[in-house]
Design a protein around this motif. Structure first.
Motif, PDB file in Angstrom:
ATOM      1  N   ASP A   1      34.388  66.433  26.801  1.00 44.19           N
ATOM      2  CA  ASP A   1      33.319  67.401  26.540  1.00 44.19           C
ATOM      3  C   ASP A   1      33.502  68.667  27.374  1.00 44.19           C
ATOM      4  O   ASP A   1      33.234  69.779  26.898  1.00 44.19           O
ATOM      5  CB  ASP A   1      31.956  66.786  26.862  1.00 44.19           C
ATOM      6  N   ARG A   2      33.934  68.504  28.611  1.00 49.35           N
ATOM      7  CA  ARG A   2      34.159  69.667  29.465  1.00 49.35           C
ATOM      8  C   ARG A   2      35.262  70.552  28.881  1.00 49.35           C
ATOM      9  O   ARG A   2      35.144  71.781  28.855  1.00 49.35           O
ATOM     10  CB  ARG A   2      34.535  69.225  30.881  1.00 49.35           C
TER      11      ARG A   2
ATOM     12  N   ASP B   1      37.904  59.120  38.212  1.00 49.34           N
ATOM     13  CA  ASP B   1      37.078  59.044  37.011  1.00 49.34           C
ATOM     14  C   ASP B   1      37.930  58.590  35.826  1.00 49.34           C
ATOM     15  O   ASP B   1      39.168  58.618  35.875  1.00 49.34           O
ATOM     16  CB  ASP B   1      36.472  60.418  36.728  1.00 49.34           C
ATOM     17  N   ASP B   2      37.257  58.150  34.760  1.00 55.09           N
ATOM     18  CA  ASP B   2      37.971  57.807  33.523  1.00 55.09           C
ATOM     19  C   ASP B   2      38.338  59.106  32.816  1.00 55.09           C
ATOM     20  O   ASP B   2      37.546  59.682  32.071  1.00 55.09           O
ATOM     21  CB  ASP B   2      37.085  56.945  32.621  1.00 55.09           C
ATOM     22  N   TRP B   3      39.554  59.577  33.057  1.00 55.69           N
ATOM     23  CA  TRP B   3      39.947  60.888  32.593  1.00 55.69           C
ATOM     24  C   TRP B   3      40.030  60.995  31.067  1.00 55.69           C
ATOM     25  O   TRP B   3      40.076  62.081  30.515  1.00 55.69           O
ATOM     26  CB  TRP B   3      41.278  61.299  33.213  1.00 55.69           C
ATOM     27  N   TRP B   4      40.020  59.875  30.353  1.00 53.90           N
ATOM     28  CA  TRP B   4      40.042  59.864  28.897  1.00 53.90           C
ATOM     29  C   TRP B   4      38.635  59.796  28.304  1.00 53.90           C
ATOM     30  O   TRP B   4      38.469  59.857  27.092  1.00 53.90           O
ATOM     31  CB  TRP B   4      40.840  58.657  28.405  1.00 53.90           C
ATOM     32  N   ALA B   5      37.604  59.692  29.158  1.00 58.71           N
ATOM     33  CA  ALA B   5      36.242  59.467  28.693  1.00 58.71           C
ATOM     34  C   ALA B   5      35.674  60.696  27.989  1.00 58.71           C
ATOM     35  O   ALA B   5      36.118  61.828  28.187  1.00 58.71           O
ATOM     36  CB  ALA B   5      35.348  59.082  29.870  1.00 58.71           C
ATOM     37  N   ALA B   6      34.637  60.458  27.171  1.00 57.68           N
ATOM     38  CA  ALA B   6      34.051  61.526  26.360  1.00 57.68           C
ATOM     39  C   ALA B   6      33.484  62.650  27.213  1.00 57.68           C
ATOM     40  O   ALA B   6      33.596  63.827  26.841  1.00 57.68           O
ATOM     41  CB  ALA B   6      32.960  60.946  25.460  1.00 57.68           C
ATOM     42  N   HIS B   7      32.894  62.327  28.366  1.00 57.20           N
ATOM     43  CA  HIS B   7      32.291  63.402  29.167  1.00 57.20           C
ATOM     44  C   HIS B   7      33.356  64.329  29.763  1.00 57.20           C
ATOM     45  O   HIS B   7      33.084  65.501  30.019  1.00 57.20           O
ATOM     46  CB  HIS B   7      31.391  62.826  30.270  1.00 57.20           C
ATOM     47  N   ILE B   8      34.562  63.809  29.982  1.00 63.53           N
ATOM     48  CA  ILE B   8      35.662  64.665  30.446  1.00 63.53           C
ATOM     49  C   ILE B   8      36.145  65.563  29.305  1.00 63.53           C
ATOM     50  O   ILE B   8      36.359  66.774  29.485  1.00 63.53           O
ATOM     51  CB  ILE B   8      36.823  63.818  30.989  1.00 63.53           C
TER      52      ILE B   8
ATOM     53  N   ALA C   1      46.484  74.034  28.826  1.00 64.31           N
ATOM     54  CA  ALA C   1      46.344  74.203  30.272  1.00 64.31           C
ATOM     55  C   ALA C   1      44.984  73.702  30.751  1.00 64.31           C
ATOM     56  O   ALA C   1      44.879  73.019  31.785  1.00 64.31           O
ATOM     57  CB  ALA C   1      46.523  75.672  30.644  1.00 64.31           C
ATOM     58  N   VAL C   2      43.925  74.025  30.005  1.00 63.52           N
ATOM     59  CA  VAL C   2      42.578  73.593  30.398  1.00 63.52           C
ATOM     60  C   VAL C   2      42.451  72.080  30.279  1.00 63.52           C
ATOM     61  O   VAL C   2      41.864  71.419  31.160  1.00 63.52           O
ATOM     62  CB  VAL C   2      41.514  74.317  29.550  1.00 63.52           C
TER      63      VAL C   2
END
Length: 409
Positions: free
Chosen positions: A341-342, A332-339, A318-319
């Motif tokens: 990371d969240r 945003d690039d939804w596959w990116a590392a910073h996403i 879910a998260v």
């Protein structure tokens, strides 16, 4: 070659729920599974499934959001409104009741016991019209990872490509190993025996668990049939004791089980086929790497004594859905590392805390030292007299506290 947004490897309960959620959000999602992805609804007269899950409030709410909960109810689920936990080697006992919940939730059950097959079939039936399903008999899929896009080569030579690969392929995840994500693990030194039993007395929608020197034994309520009463059992045993119990014939097994449970369900009339599996604590040191993200058992496994394992995995899904959809909506690039990371920050700490708590319970109730036993029994008795403490425990188990998605809250 087929290019898509997300490839999910593993079509169990968590993988199927994630595929349905992402597909509903508009992402082109492909679910790859090496066992059949055809699942028909179960009726009350069908044989019992040996594996069950204790779904908490958060999981039920998410299934409602996905539109599959009523499909499960139409098959068979069993609510439990009360829970009894006691020390089989002492006199300590604690009771939890739906009335001990917050006033806004006091009319709802503490949770629901649902067969894993019921959950999966309800999800797969909804997925047929919204997500591409791939059924592959090959025991080894081929993955190519370069940190940009992942490729999955199926047995027939077809190639799937996506910027995000999700591992929901279980505790021995092949995709996790390929991505190079390290894993810490400890053996609980217990094996679990699971089966369905017919009992003399009705469970009256009460989930019960007794802690024995050999490990915890849980009786989880299932729907009654034509005046006959059933429970799913999860019996955690030391390996040598598991060998002995597993070798018993059905009559001797039922008698042994009844004695261990102090005959609180009356006589054990019959038992289905028994399954056995070792229990290990596993936790990935990180939840994503090289465009691969871990969800559910591929990221963590936990002792079943509190029945929280699948709920943790469903909350992972879910998260992750929330983070991916939010990023996509804002361009945003939804596959990116910073996403990713969240997602990792929101889930890894909570999962680690729950795993530590379960390990603590397991060690506490497995201790045979007389002083620890006295403290344990005294603690159970005191907790049973503390309504606020019981309310807190019930709320934590319900999964509605902490950092959870709005569509669940």
């Amino acid at each position: 070659m087929q290019t898509c947004d997300v490839i999910i490897i593993g079509g169990g309960m968590v993988g199927a729920a994630l595929a349905l959620a992402l597909g509903r959000a508009g992402l082109h999602t492909v679910l790859v599974e090496q066992q059949t992805l055809k699942a028909s609804a179960l009726s009350l007269s069908d044989p019992w499934q040996p594996r069950v899950s204790a779904l908490n409030d958060a999981s039920v709410r998410w299934f409602e959001h996905l539109g599959v909960w009523q499909d499960m109810v139409a098959q068979r689920v069993c609510p439990y409104t009360h829970m009894t936990v006691w020390d089989g080697e002492g006199t300590g006992q604690v009771e939890f009741d739906a009335q001990s919940r917050k006033r806004s939730l006091s009319t709802y059950p503490l949770g629901y016991i649902v067969e894993n097959g019921v959950i999966r079939s309800a999800l797969l039936q909804r997925l047929v019209n919204s997500t591409v399903l791939c059924f592959d008999h090959q025991t080894q899929l081929e993955y190519h990872l370069n940190g940009q896009r992942g490729e999955v080569v199926l047995a027939n030579g077809d190639v799937l490509r996506a910027p995000l690969l999700v591992a929901t392929d279980g505790a021995r995840s092949q995709l996790r190993r390929l991505s190079g994500i390290a894993l810490s693990q400890n053996d609980y030194h217990h094996h679990a025996l699971v089966t369905t039993v017919e009992t003399q007395f009705s469970h009256q929608q009460v989930a019960r668990q007794v802690f024995l020197d050999s490990g915890p034994l849980a009786f989880l309520p299932l729907p009654s049939r034509e005046g006959r009463h059933y429970c799913s059992i999860v019996w955690s045993l030391l390996p040598d004791e598991a060998d002995r119990i597993e070798a018993l014939d059905d009559t001797a097994f039922c008698a042994e089980l009844g004695r261990a449970f102090e005959h609180r369900a009356g006589a054990i009339i019959a038992a289905d086929q028994r399954l056995r599996f070792p229990l290990r604590r596993r936790h990935a040191r990180q939840y994503h790497r090289q465009g691969v993200v871990l969800v559910g058992d591929s990221a963590h496994t936990i002792h079943p004594l509190a029945g929280l394992g699948v709920n943790l995995g469903l909350m992972d899904a879910a998260v992750l859905t929330q983070e991916v959809v939010r990023a996509r909506q804002r361009g945003d690039d939804w596959w990116a590392a910073h996403i990713l990371d969240r997602y990792q920050r929101r889930r890894r700490g909570d999962n680690a805390a729950m795993m530590a708590a379960m390990s603590g319970f397991q060690h506490l109730f497995g201790a045979t030292d007389p002083g620890i036993r006295w403290l344990r029994n005294t603690g159970l008795k005191l907790t049973n007299k503390m309504p606020l403490a019981k309310t807190l425990f019930v709320e934590l188990a319900g999964g509605l506290s902490g950092d959870i998605p709005e569509f669940i809250r």
